[in-house]
Structures are given as C-alpha cells and as structure tokens.
Design a protein around this motif. Structure first.
Motif, PDB file in Angstrom:
ATOM      1  N   THR A 283       0.863  -1.056  -0.185  1.00 25.21           N
ATOM      2  CA  THR A 283      -0.129  -0.116   0.076  1.00 25.21           C
ATOM      3  C   THR A 283       0.829   1.209   0.133  1.00 25.21           C
ATOM      4  O   THR A 283       1.819   1.182   0.751  1.00 25.21           O
ATOM      5  N   THR A 289      -5.824   3.210   0.451  1.00 24.97           N
ATOM      6  CA  THR A 289      -5.384   3.407  -0.866  1.00 24.97           C
ATOM      7  C   THR A 289      -5.277   2.210  -1.910  1.00 24.97           C
ATOM      8  O   THR A 289      -5.103   1.140  -1.143  1.00 24.97           O
ATOM      9  N   PRO A 290      -5.683   2.233  -2.928  1.00 30.73           N
ATOM     10  CA  PRO A 290      -5.484   1.024  -3.750  1.00 30.73           C
ATOM     11  C   PRO A 290      -4.057   0.555  -3.925  1.00 30.73           C
ATOM     12  O   PRO A 290      -3.050   1.096  -3.953  1.00 30.73           O
ATOM     13  N   PHE A 292      -0.590  -1.559  -4.865  1.00 25.51           N
ATOM     14  CA  PHE A 292       0.237  -1.680  -5.703  1.00 25.51           C
ATOM     15  C   PHE A 292       0.971  -3.009  -5.711  1.00 25.51           C
ATOM     16  O   PHE A 292       0.950  -3.855  -4.967  1.00 25.51           O
ATOM     17  N   SER A 311      -3.241   4.971  -7.659  1.00 26.44           N
ATOM     18  CA  SER A 311      -3.429   4.940  -6.246  1.00 26.44           C
ATOM     19  C   SER A 311      -3.341   6.331  -5.689  1.00 26.44           C
ATOM     20  O   SER A 311      -3.334   7.283  -6.402  1.00 26.44           O
ATOM     21  N   SER A 400     -11.305   0.824  -1.885  1.00 25.64           N
ATOM     22  CA  SER A 400      -9.899   0.810  -2.481  1.00 25.64           C
ATOM     23  C   SER A 400      -9.318  -0.649  -2.702  1.00 25.64           C
ATOM     24  O   SER A 400      -8.866  -1.306  -3.883  1.00 25.64           O
ATOM     25  N   SER A 404      -8.821  -2.824  -6.362  1.00 30.53           N
ATOM     26  CA  SER A 404      -7.660  -3.268  -6.655  1.00 30.53           C
ATOM     27  C   SER A 404      -7.032  -4.538  -6.623  1.00 30.53           C
ATOM     28  O   SER A 404      -6.112  -4.953  -7.386  1.00 30.53           O
TER      29      SER A 404
END
Length: 443
Positions: A283, A289-290, A292, A311, A400, A404
């Motif tokens: 994150t 948050t979306p 990664f 993100s 999120s 994601s």
C-alpha cells in the motif's frame, strides 16, 4: 544503497532525551517562532504558500492555501485544530513524531496560530495513546514555563493557549468535521459541507484543521526558507516526508526522505524484503489506498506520480507484503475494520461495508462452493455504489483494497472458490505467479 534520507523532523530521535525542551532547543528549537513573531501574518501565509507545502495527513491539500481560506477577522475567535487521531491500519508516522520530538509540533502550533490570528489551539489525540498524551502534556507544560506559550509570548503581545484533548477512540474522528463534533462533545460523525471548517468549524467559528506532520514541518520551513524546502521533493510535491515501512521488510521503521523517492530505494534502506522473499503487493498510503504490486517499485512516491499510477500517496504508510500472504485474507481484515469503524450516518457506507465483509468472509473462510464467481461482480457493484456516494471518505477508502486486489489478483480470488477455507493454508506458492517486474526487490 540509496542515500536520499533527509533527517529533519527525525534528526535527533536517537538522542536519549529527544523529547525534552532542552534537547529541542539544542537543535534550533523555537528559533523559528522568534523569527515568526517579527514577521507579519500575511508574510507567513505567503511564505507557506510559496513553499508548496501540502497537507501530510493524506489529502495533500496546499497548507498555505488552507490558511488563506479563513475569512477576514471579525473580532471573534478563530481556532487551529491539529488532527492527531492517527488510526488507519499501517499509518504510524505522527505517533512516533509526537513521542520522539513533540516540540516540533508545539512550535508549529504556535507559529501557525500566530499566522492565522488564533489565540487558542487544540491538539486532538487518539485516546488509546496514553503514553503520547502524557508526553504532549509535558511538552506543552515545558513550553508554557519557557514563555513559548501563554500571555505576551516573547514580548510580542501575542497570546496563545494550547489544549491537548484525548478522544474516545474512533477512526471516523480522523475526518476533520467528525473530529470537530467530537471535540465539541458530540458523537463523532461527519458534517454536511458547506459550510467548510474555514468558515464555520469549531464552535461555528473559522477553523484551520491540519495534520501533525504538516504543522511540525512549519518551523524548519520558516527557519530555512521556501527555496530550501522546494529544493527537496518534486516540482508539485515539494519538501520531505516521513515514510512508514511496515510488514515483510528486514528493518521496518520511519524513513524521512524527499517526496519522489521510490519504494525500491526505501527497500534498500530497509535492508530489502524479509528472509529474501519476493514482494507481492503493498500500500502506498495506508489501507484506504489502492494496492500496488512489484510492477510499481519505481513509481516516484509523490502525489502526482502515485495518482497517475492508479493509487494515492495518502499518509505514506507503506505496508509491505511478500509472496506468503493471501491477498484475500488481507483485504478481508481491512474490510472488517472499515465495517466496524463506519459511523452509520449514511446508507452506502453503513450497509455497503457490511455486505462487503459478508462476501469476503464467505470467500476466505467458507466451505468449497459457498462463494461463486458472481460474488466478484457483486463486490465490484457494491464498491461502485459506495464510491463517491458516501457521506465522507471512509466509504471510498473501504472500496480501494477490494477493487485494486481484484484488478491485480483475480486468479487468487478464484482459487478460493473450490476449496474449504483459504488455499494459502495449504500451499502459498501455488497462487503467486512471481515477479512481473524486471528486477524483484529482495534482501
């Protein structure tokens, strides 16, 4: 090995008495306040605007611009409220800052209050952090005794009182208007906006609400100038920030660096992935948050670059997960948190987070066949009905990690359909395809 660390707020955290006034004054402490008291309020606001300092609490709104939103003085009070209600999973930068160097915050409060014409400031702290609460109270007491707070500060004619308030413990009170309601003695729930806090905030008076790190960054910014500040970071995301690395890294902790540093560089500083494992997902700004993946190791960690990659930089809470972690299990636990912390004021968040949690529980813990592929579309449909429709950003944040993770790990979700419980309890390696970047971060 990257050498891009910029120890400013963290420069004397390793001092055996780092939290005391004496240590702080040995490191230019309160020099910025004395400088500020010789400047006009308009010049202080202009300097902050020119520096490009953006809010360090997640939204990234320009700090000086927020100060400038206050209406002209009308003879009544105006307030500064510091949001120290740090409670999102993975976010852990403000708490160690207040523990190790609370006078950065106290001096920043004094300077900001002078700049906006405030004579009573509040620090709203999460109530469970009793040790931090006591340390802040002691720092405020020291500042009063030294003449940095109180009446006629350093002979300037400026008066300021600071109240440290311990909340009752609710994630929703990190939302600025819910925080204000809680501070006034009401149940913490978001307010309808407009009016915004700058016009009608605490006690219906003009109010600035800023994050701990935002306010703590003001003294070094003022002392060294906006050009010094802008020399760090990127063109639109200037300055430095505290990056919190937690999870599957060799040396988790706080790393203060210019905005724009990459996760690959931070992992080098942290000794790489724990036990040589491969990076799976992370994150960039906390659990809201979306996600990664290792594809994003070289994305500059600034507001614009992270946003362009899909993100948000958020609070720079980098939670690192290796190949042994089930993404469905992680998302389920985050979703349980958001369901529990929803204040219940609006239907999309109150009902939506409950249904999201039910579906994810079926996927992660149910017997084979309890969930189906139709549940993936149902998850996305519920997220779509929450996103942009909830009363505040809590609902948006809850969606999120789900959207994601389905984007990057749909096959892993599908692997949960035909087994009892979680397939990772049998063989984690089967459900991790491996690195998609040219060079996987490892120890």
């Amino acid at each position: 090995m990257s050498t891009r660390l910029t120890p400013i707020l963290t420069k004397f955290w390793d001092h055996p008495q780092s939290w005391t006034l004496a240590t702080y004054e040995d490191h230019e402490g309160y020099d910025a306040l004395k400088k500020a008291l010789g400047m006009s309020q308009a010049d202080l606001v202009a300097l902050t605007k020119d520096s490009g300092l953006r809010g360090r609490g997640g939204a990234g709104f320009p700090t000086g611009m927020k100060w400038g939103f206050l209406p002209p003085p009308d003879g009544g009070p105006r307030y500064l409220v510091v949001n120290a209600d740090e409670s999102e999973p993975g976010t852990c930068k403000d708490t160690p800052l207040m523990m190790a160097a609370p006078h950065f915050l106290i001096e920043g409060v004094a300077i900001t209050s002078y700049a906006i014409g405030c004579d009573h400031a509040f620090i709203y702290l999460r109530g469970e952090l009793v040790h931090v609460y006591r340390r802040l109270l002691r720092a405020v007491e020291e500042a009063y005794a030294a003449g940095h707070l109180g009446k006629n500060i350093h002979g300037s004619g400026f008066d300021l009182d600071v109240t440290v308030h311990a909340g009752a413990g609710a994630y929703i009170c990190g939302e600025e208007t819910a925080l204000l309601d809680s501070l006034e003695g009401r149940r913490g729930q978001p307010r309808l906006k407009p009016p915004f806090p700058a016009v009608a905030g605490l006690y219906a008076r003009p109010t600035v609400v800023n994050n701990v790190e935002s306010i703590a960054s003001v003294p070094p910014l003022l002392l060294h100038g906006s050009d010094w500040f802008k020399a760090m970071g990127t063109e639109k995301s200037t300055g430095f920030g505290i990056f919190s690395l937690s999870g599957h890294v060799t040396r988790p902790g706080q790393f203060e660096a210019p905005l724009g540093i990459t996760l690959r560089e931070l992992l080098d500083l942290a000794g790489g992935m724990r036990e040589g494992k491969r990076l799976k997902f992370w994150t960039p700004g906390g659990s809201s948050t979306p996600l990664f993946t290792d594809e994003h190791l070289d994305v500059p960690l600034d507001f614009e670059s992270v946003g362009a990659a899909g993100s948000m930089l958020g609070t720079r809470a980098l939670q690192i997960f290796d190949e042994t972690t089930c993404v469905v299990r992680a998302v389920e636990r985050w979703t349980d948190f958001y369901k529990h912390e929803s204040c219940g004021k609006c239907t999309p968040c109150r009902e939506g987070t409950w249904w999201l949690a039910q579906i994810l529980e079926r996927l992660e813990h149910g017997p084979a066949g309890a969930a189906s592929r139709a549940d993936f579309d149902k998850l996305l449909d519920i997220c779509d009905n929450i996103l942009g429709r909830s009363f505040c950003a809590l609902g948006d944040g809850a969606t999120s990690p789900i959207t994601s993770s389905l984007q990057y790990f749909r096959e892993e979700y599908e692997a949960h359909l035909d087994v009892d419980g979680c397939p990772f309890d049998r063989d984690a390696s089967v459900y991790f395809a491996g690195s998609t970047s040219k060079e996987t971060a490892s120890a």
